[in-house]
Design an enzyme around this catalytic site. Structure first.
Site, PDB file in Angstrom:
ATOM      1  N   CYS A  94       0.812   3.443  36.435  1.00 27.10           N
ATOM      2  CA  CYS A  94       0.989   1.995  36.599  1.00 27.10           C
ATOM      3  C   CYS A  94       1.576   1.785  37.980  1.00 27.10           C
ATOM      4  O   CYS A  94       2.521   2.489  38.368  1.00 27.10           O
ATOM      5  CB  CYS A  94       1.911   1.435  35.518  1.00 27.10           C
ATOM      6  SG  CYS A  94       2.421  -0.283  35.780  1.00 27.10           S
ATOM      7  N   CYS A 105      -3.557  -3.064  40.659  1.00 22.96           N
ATOM      8  CA  CYS A 105      -3.103  -3.042  39.267  1.00 22.96           C
ATOM      9  C   CYS A 105      -4.067  -2.181  38.469  1.00 22.96           C
ATOM     10  O   CYS A 105      -5.280  -2.410  38.508  1.00 22.96           O
ATOM     11  CB  CYS A 105      -3.063  -4.468  38.722  1.00 22.96           C
ATOM     12  SG  CYS A 105      -2.736  -4.598  36.941  1.00 22.96           S
ATOM     13  N   HIS A 116       3.507  -0.388  39.174  1.00 22.40           N
ATOM     14  CA  HIS A 116       4.935  -0.717  39.190  1.00 22.40           C
ATOM     15  C   HIS A 116       5.802   0.541  39.267  1.00 22.40           C
ATOM     16  O   HIS A 116       6.873   0.530  39.882  1.00 22.40           O
ATOM     17  CB  HIS A 116       5.325  -1.504  37.933  1.00 22.40           C
ATOM     18  CG  HIS A 116       5.005  -2.956  37.983  1.00 22.40           C
ATOM     19  ND1 HIS A 116       3.746  -3.445  37.724  1.00 22.40           N
ATOM     20  CD2 HIS A 116       5.781  -4.031  38.252  1.00 22.40           C
ATOM     21  CE1 HIS A 116       3.766  -4.770  37.821  1.00 22.40           C
ATOM     22  NE2 HIS A 116       4.981  -5.150  38.142  1.00 22.40           N
ATOM     23  N   THR A 131      -4.314  -1.994  35.121  1.00 22.07           N
ATOM     24  CA  THR A 131      -4.868  -2.734  33.993  1.00 22.07           C
ATOM     25  C   THR A 131      -5.985  -3.670  34.435  1.00 22.07           C
ATOM     26  O   THR A 131      -7.037  -3.761  33.791  1.00 22.07           O
ATOM     27  CB  THR A 131      -3.760  -3.538  33.289  1.00 22.07           C
ATOM     28  OG1 THR A 131      -2.728  -2.647  32.861  1.00 22.07           O
ATOM     29  CG2 THR A 131      -4.301  -4.278  32.071  1.00 22.07           C
TER      30      THR A 131
END
Length: 264
Positions: free
Chosen positions: A177, A70, A179, A72
């Site tokens: 990101c 991830c 995703h 973040t």
């Protein structure tokens, strides 16, 4: 060999699939946080607390390395995770592939969450690795959430909105990101302009998987027996891959491993 990966949700699938392709014999532990997701809107302190809990749940299964799947969580929690777990457990973060993307000359766009777009972290990466290249930061409102829930209509709308913010002359898109790597080809189709050179996409999954092997002193062995098992932890509880994960090729790749784990 056992490798753990962590994220709040299914953004870790891209890196997981990359590890599986490089080492089909590796046992995998996926540690997700459905009780605390999404992590993006949380304060850095709260996110770090959640990330530490998810990492420790994975560490209890005694992996040889832990991948923070991830962007973040890498930004806000990597230092704390390494302080807590290393040197006993190597921790590998995920950084947007700005450096290799900029090597192509650009102009390039960085698609990222609104929280990451314009952040000091991303600006530092641009300054350090994309000097002299024209860079456009593109906030992708709602895209990570749409991918997480496999909401096809919302994915199409979010990709279209981000494509509208992407200049026509862009030759390269950085998927900032994890995703977004699950819908990479939909992003390519939305950004590719008629008559322009083929669009280059740069994700992080392959590099992260390779780095994990390097930290362990291991080599890729893509033709090794597909004997690796899969353990899924949901906020510390052993469970199954979220249904939405099987919407994506990366999730379906893990289905065999999940069946092997269940059969044991």
């Amino acid at each position: 060999m056992k490798i753990a990966l962590m994220d709040s949700g299914i953004g870790l699938l891209a890196a997981t699939a990359a590890v599986r392709r490089l080492r089909p014999d590796a046992d995998l532990v996926l540690s997700l946080d459905p009780d605390g997701m999404p992590w993006g809107p949380r304060t850095p302190e709260d996110l770090t607390e959640r990330a530490l809990a998810v990492a420790e749940a994975a560490a209890a299964h005694r992996p040889d390395a832990l991948i923070v799947g991830c962007n973040t969580a890498t930004v806000h929690a990597l230092t704390a995770l390494r302080a807590r777990l290393e040197p006993g457990l190597p921790v590998i973060g995920t950084v947007p592939a700005i450096k290799p993307a900029a090597a192509g000359g650009g102009p390039l766009a960085i698609w990222a969450t609104p929280a990451t777009t314009g952040s000091p972290y991303q600006r530092d990466l641009i300054e350090n690795f994309a000097d002299g290249v024209t860079v456009t930061e593109v906030p992708c409102w709602g895209l990570a959430e749409a991918v997480e829930h496999a909401d096809e209509t919302a994915i199409d709308a979010a990709v279209a909105a981000a494509a509208e913010l992407t200049p026509d002359d862009v030759t390269t898109v950085v998927l900032g990101c994890t995703h977004y790597e699950l819908v990479a080809e939909r992003i390519r189709a939305a950004v590719q302009r008629p008559g322009r050179p083929p669009l280059a996409l740069h994700g992080s999954a392959g590099a992260v998987a390779a780095q994990a092997l390097r930290r362990l002193g291991e080599q890729p062995a893509p033709r090794a027996p597909a004997s690796g098992t899969l353990t899924v932890l949901l906020s510390g509880r052993e469970g199954a891959l979220p249904t939405a994960a099987l919407t994506y090729a990366e999730g379906r790749l893990l289905r065999h491993a999940a069946a092997a784990r269940t059969a044991q």
